[in-house]
Design a protein around this motif. Structure first.
Motif, PDB file in Angstrom:
ATOM      1  N   ALA A 174      -2.604  -6.342  -7.741  1.00  0.00           N
ATOM      2  CA  ALA A 174      -1.558  -5.341  -7.529  1.00  0.00           C
ATOM      3  C   ALA A 174      -2.045  -4.245  -6.586  1.00  0.00           C
ATOM      4  O   ALA A 174      -1.287  -3.743  -5.750  1.00  0.00           O
ATOM      5  N   ALA A 175      -3.333  -3.886  -6.725  1.00  0.00           N
ATOM      6  CA  ALA A 175      -3.905  -2.902  -5.788  1.00  0.00           C
ATOM      7  C   ALA A 175      -3.964  -3.476  -4.381  1.00  0.00           C
ATOM      8  O   ALA A 175      -3.734  -2.760  -3.394  1.00  0.00           O
ATOM      9  N   ASP A 176      -4.240  -4.785  -4.269  1.00  0.00           N
ATOM     10  CA  ASP A 176      -4.228  -5.429  -2.950  1.00  0.00           C
ATOM     11  C   ASP A 176      -2.852  -5.331  -2.309  1.00  0.00           C
ATOM     12  O   ASP A 176      -2.724  -5.148  -1.092  1.00  0.00           O
ATOM     13  N   VAL A 177      -1.810  -5.493  -3.147  1.00  0.00           N
ATOM     14  CA  VAL A 177      -0.433  -5.397  -2.648  1.00  0.00           C
ATOM     15  C   VAL A 177      -0.194  -4.021  -2.041  1.00  0.00           C
ATOM     16  O   VAL A 177       0.316  -3.884  -0.916  1.00  0.00           O
ATOM     17  N   ALA A 178      -0.589  -2.995  -2.777  1.00  0.00           N
ATOM     18  CA  ALA A 178      -0.363  -1.628  -2.301  1.00  0.00           C
ATOM     19  C   ALA A 178      -1.195  -1.325  -1.061  1.00  0.00           C
ATOM     20  O   ALA A 178      -0.737  -0.645  -0.130  1.00  0.00           O
ATOM     21  N   TYR A 179      -2.421  -1.824  -1.044  1.00  0.00           N
ATOM     22  CA  TYR A 179      -3.293  -1.553   0.097  1.00  0.00           C
ATOM     23  C   TYR A 179      -2.772  -2.226   1.358  1.00  0.00           C
ATOM     24  O   TYR A 179      -2.747  -1.621   2.439  1.00  0.00           O
ATOM     25  N   LEU A 180      -2.335  -3.461   1.246  1.00  0.00           N
ATOM     26  CA  LEU A 180      -1.795  -4.137   2.426  1.00  0.00           C
ATOM     27  C   LEU A 180      -0.529  -3.437   2.910  1.00  0.00           C
ATOM     28  O   LEU A 180      -0.335  -3.247   4.119  1.00  0.00           O
ATOM     29  N   LYS A 181       0.334  -3.043   1.975  1.00  0.00           N
ATOM     30  CA  LYS A 181       1.554  -2.325   2.385  1.00  0.00           C
ATOM     31  C   LYS A 181       1.197  -1.009   3.064  1.00  0.00           C
ATOM     32  O   LYS A 181       1.863  -0.595   4.032  1.00  0.00           O
ATOM     33  N   ASP A 182       0.153  -0.346   2.592  1.00  0.00           N
ATOM     34  CA  ASP A 182      -0.280   0.901   3.224  1.00  0.00           C
ATOM     35  C   ASP A 182      -0.672   0.657   4.674  1.00  0.00           C
ATOM     36  O   ASP A 182      -0.334   1.451   5.561  1.00  0.00           O
ATOM     37  N   LYS A 183      -1.377  -0.442   4.921  1.00  0.00           N
ATOM     38  CA  LYS A 183      -1.756  -0.767   6.303  1.00  0.00           C
ATOM     39  C   LYS A 183      -0.525  -1.001   7.165  1.00  0.00           C
ATOM     40  O   LYS A 183      -0.445  -0.540   8.309  1.00  0.00           O
ATOM     41  N   VAL A 184       0.429  -1.746   6.624  1.00  0.00           N
ATOM     42  CA  VAL A 184       1.659  -2.016   7.375  1.00  0.00           C
ATOM     43  C   VAL A 184       2.412  -0.719   7.639  1.00  0.00           C
ATOM     44  O   VAL A 184       2.928  -0.486   8.746  1.00  0.00           O
ATOM     45  N   ASP A 185       2.470   0.156   6.638  1.00  0.00           N
ATOM     46  CA  ASP A 185       3.152   1.436   6.806  1.00  0.00           C
ATOM     47  C   ASP A 185       2.473   2.311   7.847  1.00  0.00           C
ATOM     48  O   ASP A 185       3.115   3.167   8.467  1.00  0.00           O
ATOM     49  N   GLU A 212      -2.690 -14.122   2.758  1.00  0.00           N
ATOM     50  CA  GLU A 212      -1.751 -14.591   3.772  1.00  0.00           C
ATOM     51  C   GLU A 212      -0.327 -14.589   3.233  1.00  0.00           C
ATOM     52  O   GLU A 212       0.619 -14.191   3.935  1.00  0.00           O
ATOM     53  N   ALA A 213      -0.161 -15.021   1.977  1.00  0.00           N
ATOM     54  CA  ALA A 213       1.169 -15.028   1.362  1.00  0.00           C
ATOM     55  C   ALA A 213       1.696 -13.602   1.220  1.00  0.00           C
ATOM     56  O   ALA A 213       2.883 -13.320   1.479  1.00  0.00           O
ATOM     57  N   LEU A 214       0.824 -12.690   0.825  1.00  0.00           N
ATOM     58  CA  LEU A 214       1.225 -11.298   0.656  1.00  0.00           C
ATOM     59  C   LEU A 214       1.682 -10.699   1.985  1.00  0.00           C
ATOM     60  O   LEU A 214       2.680  -9.969   2.042  1.00  0.00           O
ATOM     61  N   ALA A 215       0.963 -11.010   3.065  1.00  0.00           N
ATOM     62  CA  ALA A 215       1.353 -10.482   4.377  1.00  0.00           C
ATOM     63  C   ALA A 215       2.736 -10.987   4.776  1.00  0.00           C
ATOM     64  O   ALA A 215       3.550 -10.241   5.330  1.00  0.00           O
ATOM     65  N   ARG A 216       3.025 -12.255   4.498  1.00  0.00           N
ATOM     66  CA  ARG A 216       4.351 -12.798   4.811  1.00  0.00           C
ATOM     67  C   ARG A 216       5.432 -12.091   3.996  1.00  0.00           C
ATOM     68  O   ARG A 216       6.523 -11.803   4.505  1.00  0.00           O
ATOM     69  N   ALA A 217       5.119 -11.830   2.740  1.00  0.00           N
ATOM     70  CA  ALA A 217       6.112 -11.186   1.887  1.00  0.00           C
ATOM     71  C   ALA A 217       6.367  -9.740   2.294  1.00  0.00           C
ATOM     72  O   ALA A 217       7.503  -9.270   2.311  1.00  0.00           O
ATOM     73  N   VAL A 218       5.296  -9.029   2.649  1.00  0.00           N
ATOM     74  CA  VAL A 218       5.424  -7.607   2.984  1.00  0.00           C
ATOM     75  C   VAL A 218       5.993  -7.404   4.380  1.00  0.00           C
ATOM     76  O   VAL A 218       6.892  -6.590   4.598  1.00  0.00           O
ATOM     77  N   GLY A 219       5.485  -8.163   5.345  1.00  0.00           N
ATOM     78  CA  GLY A 219       5.846  -7.898   6.741  1.00  0.00           C
ATOM     79  C   GLY A 219       6.572  -8.996   7.466  1.00  0.00           C
ATOM     80  O   GLY A 219       6.974  -8.811   8.623  1.00  0.00           O
ATOM     81  N   GLY A 220       6.745 -10.162   6.830  1.00  0.00           N
ATOM     82  CA  GLY A 220       7.416 -11.267   7.504  1.00  0.00           C
ATOM     83  C   GLY A 220       6.646 -11.733   8.722  1.00  0.00           C
ATOM     84  O   GLY A 220       5.420 -11.655   8.776  1.00  0.00           O
ATOM     85  N   ASP A 221       7.374 -12.173   9.726  1.00  0.00           N
ATOM     86  CA  ASP A 221       6.745 -12.695  10.932  1.00  0.00           C
ATOM     87  C   ASP A 221       6.136 -11.603  11.804  1.00  0.00           C
ATOM     88  O   ASP A 221       5.389 -11.902  12.738  1.00  0.00           O
TER      89      ASP A 221
END
Length: 585
Positions: free
Chosen positions: A335-346, A368-377
């Motif tokens: 779950a922390a990985d989810v938030a951290y990756l979203k922070d990078k995208v933001d 890789e799956a998380l990146a697709r879910a958060v940011g798509g293509d």
């Protein structure tokens, strides 16, 4: 000044002049046309697959099409010859005049030669090292540090907007263990007899100074506080001390990050960052309530036989869905990985690169799956796994264990062999391949030691200028003077050096786009080998020496060539993170 990109454009224009159409009468797809160095240098300077990839869609014989293309290319004034090879490849030889002009450009650009705009300013986040702040850096961290740092340098040089990032894993069970370990050292510093460090805690002597600093700052006050309050203070002080130590260790290796991201910030304010990231995935349809089936084989730490909040990662490429909330209501590590990756995208990053140890291979698909879910293509995520480094001394493997305190620190290795051998040799294998690091081999002065061989080429370049000053009174001519003289170069070995230099911009772009920094180390060795080979020809034939006492103009031309070699060696070694010495001792 990427000649391969330049001639790709020229060949595409030549193809267009043939007025080819595909079988349906539409224009041909020219995106597969490529220009590269021929596999065998004796075949020419450049090779193109144009006829091979266009013949079938155009309904033509590849060799016949290649002959037509050759006839058109021969009209280019920079092409000395064009020949068909094999089933339809085209080999090109360029004129000496072209190579002279290209060398003039290299001399003019200096160490900026090879810098590219290929990255288009894309925002790239390269996260590397990110070792737990539980002790000093050991040699096991070294490879990822060098790979990540060199890759970031190369991508920046290739026109990407790069941020070097280190995530501080300052939350979780290992920090509690660290805090309790330091509490023992604190009590020891106050004069208590603590005996052996209990199993499961960190026994390393590197924690002794932290305990002493706490004793000096607080006296016995921490023992009078509630344990939770005291432990919070100890953990804060210890993390600060460990990160200061880690930064010093990395600096010895010439590794400097732009951002140090604290994992704790994700858990602050009742974990608002994590909740926000999960809410975002919920709105996108990636979160559901359900039960995970019992895993086959060994059960992962985050598996529980109950209904829970799950990330539907299998819908975006993962092997199984991932739990986000534990049975006690706390968030999982993922779950922390989810938030951290979203922070990078933001923060605007579109390329996310993680440099991890080979033991993290199981994380690749979920990230890789998380990146697709958060940011798509829009988001490109790459995980580079660094295989093990086996350390040898006197032919015997050196073993290390961070928990036991019996390990070889990064600082010890740098102090014994030097920064440059470590930086170069960590790149002299692809990151996914195992690497043997031998103390004797990386410090010996021979062709078999790649870093010595490359740095020796740099030193030899500068020695040529010293020879010119001592023997002819030519004292570091202006670059414009050198560039104006290069038309005097005629020897095949000299032109061969220019050809090798011409590969550098393409190499930089390829190493950046493929995220393979080892390519640069290989190239530098090849360039050094080409230079040393030509130097040795001058040893056998005085007419080929760089300093020709009875011919000042030819000497200036050759000094221009040497200056270009020195510039590219310096540029490449700087990106590697090593020095380009002016002399070897």
């Amino acid at each position: 000044m990427n000649i391969f990109a330049d001639f790709t454009v020229r060949i595409i224009e030549a193809v267009k002049a043939l007025d080819l159409k595909d079988k349906d009468g539409a224009p041909l797809d020219l995106s597969r046309v490529a220009v590269e160095p021929p596999r065998d240098a004796s075949h020419g300077d450049l090779a193109t697959n144009a006829a091979m990839v266009l013949a079938k869609p155009a309904g033509q014989n590849p060799r016949a099409l290649a002959e037509r293309l050759v006839a058109t290319l021969k009209e280019d004034a920079d092409i000395a010859s064009a020949e068909v090879a094999g089933p339809g490849f085209v080999n090109l030889r360029l004129t000496d005049a072209f190579w002279h002009r290209h060398l003039t450009g290299i001399i003019g650009q200096g160490t900026g030669y090879g810098r590219s705009k290929a990255g288009g300013g894309r925002k790239v986040n390269v996260e590397y090292v990110s070792a737990n702040p539980t002790g000093p850096m050991h040699v096991g961290h070294c490879r990822g540090a060098v790979v990540g740092d060199a890759l970031a340098n190369i991508m920046d040089f290739a026109g990407y907007d790069v941020t070097k990032e280190y995530v501080i894993n300052d939350a979780g069970a290992q920090i509690d263990v660290l805090g309790r370990s330091v509490m023992i050292r604190y009590r020891e510093a106050l004069g208590e007899e603590v005996g052996d460090i209990p199993p499961g805690l960190y026994p390393g002597d590197y924690l002794v100074p932290v305990g002493q600093a706490l004793a000096a700052e607080f006296g016995r006050k921490l023992l009078e506080m509630p344990e939770k309050e005291a432990l919070a203070i100890v953990k804060d002080r210890t993390i600060d001390a460990m990160m200061a130590m880690i930064k010093e260790d990395l600096a010895l290796l010439n590794v400097h990050h732009d951002v140090f991201f604290s994992e704790r910030t994700l858990h602050a304010d009742n974990a608002s960052a994590i909740r926000s990231a999960i809410n975002d995935l919920t709105l996108k349809g990636h979160i559901y309530k359900g039960k995970l089936p019992p895993p086959k084989g060994e059960k992962p730490e985050d598996w529980e036989d109950r209904e829970q909040t799950l990330f539907r990662s299998t819908a975006v490429g993962d092997d199984l869905d991932r739990p986000l909330v534990k049975s006690d209501g706390s968030y999982t590590y993922f779950a922390a990985d989810v938030a951290y990756l979203k922070d990078k995208v933001d923060r605007g990053f579109v390329d996310l690169i993680y440099v991890l140890g080979a033991d993290h291979g199981g994380y690749v698909k979920r990230l890789e799956a998380l990146a697709r879910a958060v940011g798509g293509d829009a988001i490109k995520l790459t995980v580079l796994l660094c295989n093990l480094v086996k350390l040898f001394r006197d032919g015997e493997p050196v073993r290390m264990s961070k928990r036991s305190g019996d390990f070889i620190t990064l600082r010890e290795v740098v102090e014994e062999v030097g920064r440059d051998p470590i930086r170069f040799m960590m790149l002299y294998r692809k990151n996914s391949e195992p690497l043997d690091f031998d103390f004797a081999k990386v410090t010996e002065q021979s062709k078999d030691n790649p870093v010595f061989y490359v740095q020796y080429a740099s030193a030899r370049c500068h020695s040529v200028f010293r020879q010119a000053r001592e023997q002819m009174g030519i004292d570091r001519p202006e670059r414009a003077t050198l560039a104006a003289a290069v038309a005097g170069l005629r020897d095949e070995g000299e032109i061969g050096l220019v050809r090798k230099l011409a590969e550098y911009p393409r190499l930089i772009e390829q190493a950046a786009s493929s995220q393979e920094p080892h390519r640069l180390a290989f190239y530098l060795y090849d360039l050094a080998s080409t230079f040393h080979t030509h130097w040795n020809r001058g040893t056998d034939n005085p007419d080929l020496r760089f300093v020709k006492v009875n011919d000042p103009q030819l000497t200036l031309a050759r000094l221009g060539l040497v200056q270009a070699v020195a510039d590219v060696l310096q540029s490449g070694l700087t990106l590697v993170g090593a020095d380009a010495p002016k002399e070897m001792r």
